[in-house]
Design a protein around this motif. Structure first.
Motif, PDB file in Angstrom:
ATOM      1  N   GLY A 249       0.362  -6.073  -8.987  1.00 49.30           N
ATOM      2  CA  GLY A 249      -0.598  -5.230  -8.298  1.00 49.30           C
ATOM      3  C   GLY A 249      -2.007  -5.445  -8.829  1.00 49.30           C
ATOM      4  N   LYS A 250      -2.827  -4.421  -8.719  1.00 48.45           N
ATOM      5  CA  LYS A 250      -4.220  -4.511  -9.173  1.00 48.45           C
ATOM      6  C   LYS A 250      -4.569  -3.288 -10.009  1.00 48.45           C
TER       7      LYS A 250
ATOM      8  N   LEU B  71      -2.906   0.095  -8.818  1.00 46.46           N
ATOM      9  CA  LEU B  71      -2.219  -0.008  -7.525  1.00 46.46           C
ATOM     10  C   LEU B  71      -1.036  -0.947  -7.656  1.00 46.46           C
ATOM     11  N   SER B  72       0.112  -0.541  -7.156  1.00 44.04           N
ATOM     12  CA  SER B  72       1.284  -1.408  -7.185  1.00 44.04           C
ATOM     13  C   SER B  72       1.186  -2.444  -6.060  1.00 44.04           C
ATOM     14  N   ASN B  73       1.971  -3.515  -6.200  1.00 41.18           N
ATOM     15  CA  ASN B  73       1.923  -4.566  -5.175  1.00 41.18           C
ATOM     16  C   ASN B  73       2.568  -4.132  -3.864  1.00 41.18           C
ATOM     17  N   THR B  74       3.262  -2.993  -3.865  1.00 44.47           N
ATOM     18  CA  THR B  74       3.897  -2.494  -2.639  1.00 44.47           C
ATOM     19  C   THR B  74       2.993  -1.521  -1.876  1.00 44.47           C
ATOM     20  N   PHE B  75       1.876  -1.103  -2.479  1.00 45.83           N
ATOM     21  CA  PHE B  75       0.965  -0.171  -1.802  1.00 45.83           C
ATOM     22  C   PHE B  75       0.248  -0.898  -0.670  1.00 45.83           C
ATOM     23  N   HIS B  76       0.149  -0.264   0.496  1.00 41.62           N
ATOM     24  CA  HIS B  76      -0.316  -0.963   1.696  1.00 41.62           C
ATOM     25  C   HIS B  76      -1.787  -1.388   1.633  1.00 41.62           C
ATOM     26  N   LEU B  77      -2.570  -0.793   0.735  1.00 39.86           N
ATOM     27  CA  LEU B  77      -3.988  -1.150   0.651  1.00 39.86           C
ATOM     28  C   LEU B  77      -4.308  -2.146  -0.459  1.00 39.86           C
ATOM     29  N   THR B  78      -3.333  -2.454  -1.297  1.00 38.35           N
ATOM     30  CA  THR B  78      -3.604  -3.270  -2.486  1.00 38.35           C
ATOM     31  C   THR B  78      -4.256  -4.599  -2.141  1.00 38.35           C
TER      32      THR B  78
ATOM     33  N   VAL C 102      -6.110   8.387 -10.486  1.00 38.61           N
ATOM     34  CA  VAL C 102      -6.820   8.165  -9.228  1.00 38.61           C
ATOM     35  C   VAL C 102      -5.806   7.809  -8.139  1.00 38.61           C
ATOM     36  N   ARG C 103      -5.936   8.463  -6.986  1.00 42.43           N
ATOM     37  CA  ARG C 103      -5.085   8.115  -5.845  1.00 42.43           C
ATOM     38  C   ARG C 103      -5.995   7.652  -4.709  1.00 42.43           C
ATOM     39  N   ILE C 104      -6.012   6.358  -4.425  1.00 41.22           N
ATOM     40  CA  ILE C 104      -6.841   5.827  -3.343  1.00 41.22           C
ATOM     41  C   ILE C 104      -6.178   6.150  -2.007  1.00 41.22           C
ATOM     42  N   ILE C 105      -6.987   6.733  -1.086  1.00 40.71           N
ATOM     43  CA  ILE C 105      -6.448   7.180   0.204  1.00 40.71           C
ATOM     44  C   ILE C 105      -6.704   6.154   1.301  1.00 40.71           C
TER      45      ILE C 105
END
Length: 455
Positions: free
Chosen positions: A397-398, A413-420, A444-447
């Motif tokens: 991820g990042k 951010l994990s590599n499975t998160f749709h915005l990564t 932090v939770r990016i929306i």
């Protein structure tokens, strides 16, 4: 090369009796990663490892063992963080690795350790510390640690002989390098020893050793004082003192709001047939932070609680999810799960329906959250910021920092998160700050990603 070209000028005895030549040759072979050649060299020149062996040779031999072990366990031992702290996870008895074939390298290390401890100088202490750390840390990081091996290896050390010095490393926090003090070898010994005793079910020794740890260690790291107290409580439980265990776990829970402590309290109340309190703590645990995959035994417990409350449909669904997660992860499904499911006439829930079942049960669990806690999920505390740095961008991820209102915030951010894949330096994002809680840091939770034109 120089040695090969000139060794014929000397007898075997002359070479083997030269401590400087032997130790330097072993060191050279180690530095060039010819580890097996180093062992063969010692064998060819009849160098035995015992209390009579020259100190220089012993030290070179010990570092050869360290390098060889490290190379063979590279996947389980992160060389960049050799002093990585002893983290905590769910502690349950593990009967799977009571027997093992001891690795030949570990046997050699175990022979060397008492010899090094008798030398007792800075060189031998540093080597002993590194051998101690590499075996235990690499074994613990394996997917299925062999706790019997860890326990036996700890037995080769007297904690009073280990260093009490706490070294310091620099870590990056909120964009700044800060000093972080690490636990001493003695504290790490107590951490590994007591955890292994708990894993293999040696309750009395775990109780006694954990108490000694609290009495001996002056300055704790990584919340070890909490984990030692927890092991004392769990040992008491398995020694038959449930009442004191509940009291002590509740005290620990006020310091560390971990889901597995809530689960343990739920189990204790379930045993006391106080199903309302068992339900409360199990809901607290299932909605607490932590991957659902780690909570398969908690799902089974929730199934039993619902069964005792005559809520058969909910019981069936919890038992089913406990089974399906194990099957998806290719883990063995305990017979007790099949036994429970066989008592129901409902149609079996298939693996293809697992996500639907997860969503349905998650909505059910969240319905018991206090309203003020659920309100954290609304958009009233939404913030805007810009990605200013990305520290790591890989298959996991990042991670990096975003800036908002003059402050920088760390994100992961994990590599499975749709915005990564869409996040890059300069990205304008909406995010929420999850406030720091006891035992947890601010998150932090990016929306969403916002085009600057929309602003």
């Amino acid at each position: 090369m120089f040695f090969k070209e000139n060794k014929s000028d000397f007898t075997k005895e002359q070479i083997s009796n030269n401590e400087y030549l032997i130790s330097d040759m072993v060191a050279c072979l180690r530095y060039t990663s010819h580890f097996d050649a180093g062992f063969r060299f010692l064998s060819i020149y009849d160098i035995e490892i015992n209390h009579k062996t020259n100190e220089r040779i012993l030290i070179s031999y010990g570092w050869l063992l360290w390098s060889k072990y490290k190379s063979e366990n590279s996947n389980a031992y992160d060389s960049e963080y050799e002093n990585d702290y002893f983290d905590e996870d769910e502690e349950t008895v593990d009967n799977s690795n009571f027997h093992y074939d001891k690795n030949e390298l570990i046997q050699k290390i175990e022979v060397l350790i008492p010899i090094l401890l008798k030398i007792n100088n800075d060189y031998s202490k540093t080597l002993t510390s590194n051998l101690f750390s590499i075996v235990l840390k690499s074994e613990k990081k394996k997917p299925t640690p062999n706790w019997k091996l860890i326990n036996d290896f700890c037995n080769h050390f007297n904690p009073e002989d280990l260093s009490t010095i706490c070294s310091t490393i620099q870590v990056e926090r909120k964009g700044q390098l800060k000093d972080m003090e690490l636990a001493s070898d003695m504290e790490n010994w107590f951490a590994y020893k007591t955890k292994s005793l708990l894993k293999i079910g040696e309750w009395q020794e775990c109780f006694d050793t954990s108490k000694k740890a609290i009495e001996t260690i002056e300055n704790f790291h990584y919340s070890n004082e909490v984990w030692f107290a927890r092991r004392i409580a769990l040992s008491k439980k398995n020694l038959g003192n449930t009442k004191e265990t509940i009291e002590e776990l509740q005290t620990i829970l006020r310091k560390k709001k971990e889901w597995f402590i809530q689960k343990e309290l739920s189990e204790l109340y379930f045993e006391k047939e106080d199903f309302e309190k068992a339900f409360k703590y199990s809901i607290d645990a299932i909605t607490n932070f932590g991957p659902i995959e780690f909570k398969v035994d908690l799902l089974y417990l929730l199934g039993r609680i619902h069964k005792n409350k005559s809520e058969s449909e909910l019981a069936f669904k919890h038992f089913s999810l406990s089974k399906l997660i194990r099957q998806k992860e290719e883990w063995k499904v305990p017979q007790k799960v099949f036994d429970e499911l066989n008592q129901y006439e409902q149609q079996e829930i298939t693996i293809s329906e697992i996500n639907k079942l997860k969503s349905e049960l998650k909505e059910y669990w969240n319905s018991f959250k206090p309203k003020q806690e659920s309100s954290k999920n609304n958009n009233s505390n939404k913030l805007n910021g810009e990605i200013v740095r990305i520290l790591h961008d890989n298959e996991r991820g990042k991670v990096g920092f975003l800036k908002s209102n003059g402050n920088e915030h760390y994100f992961s951010l994990s590599n499975t998160f749709h915005l990564t894949s869409k996040i890059s330096i300069g990205s304008n994002v909406d995010f929420k700050l999850i406030p720091a809680e006891e035992g947890k840091k601010e998150r932090v939770r990016i929306i969403s990603i916002i085009n600057k034109k929309e602003r």
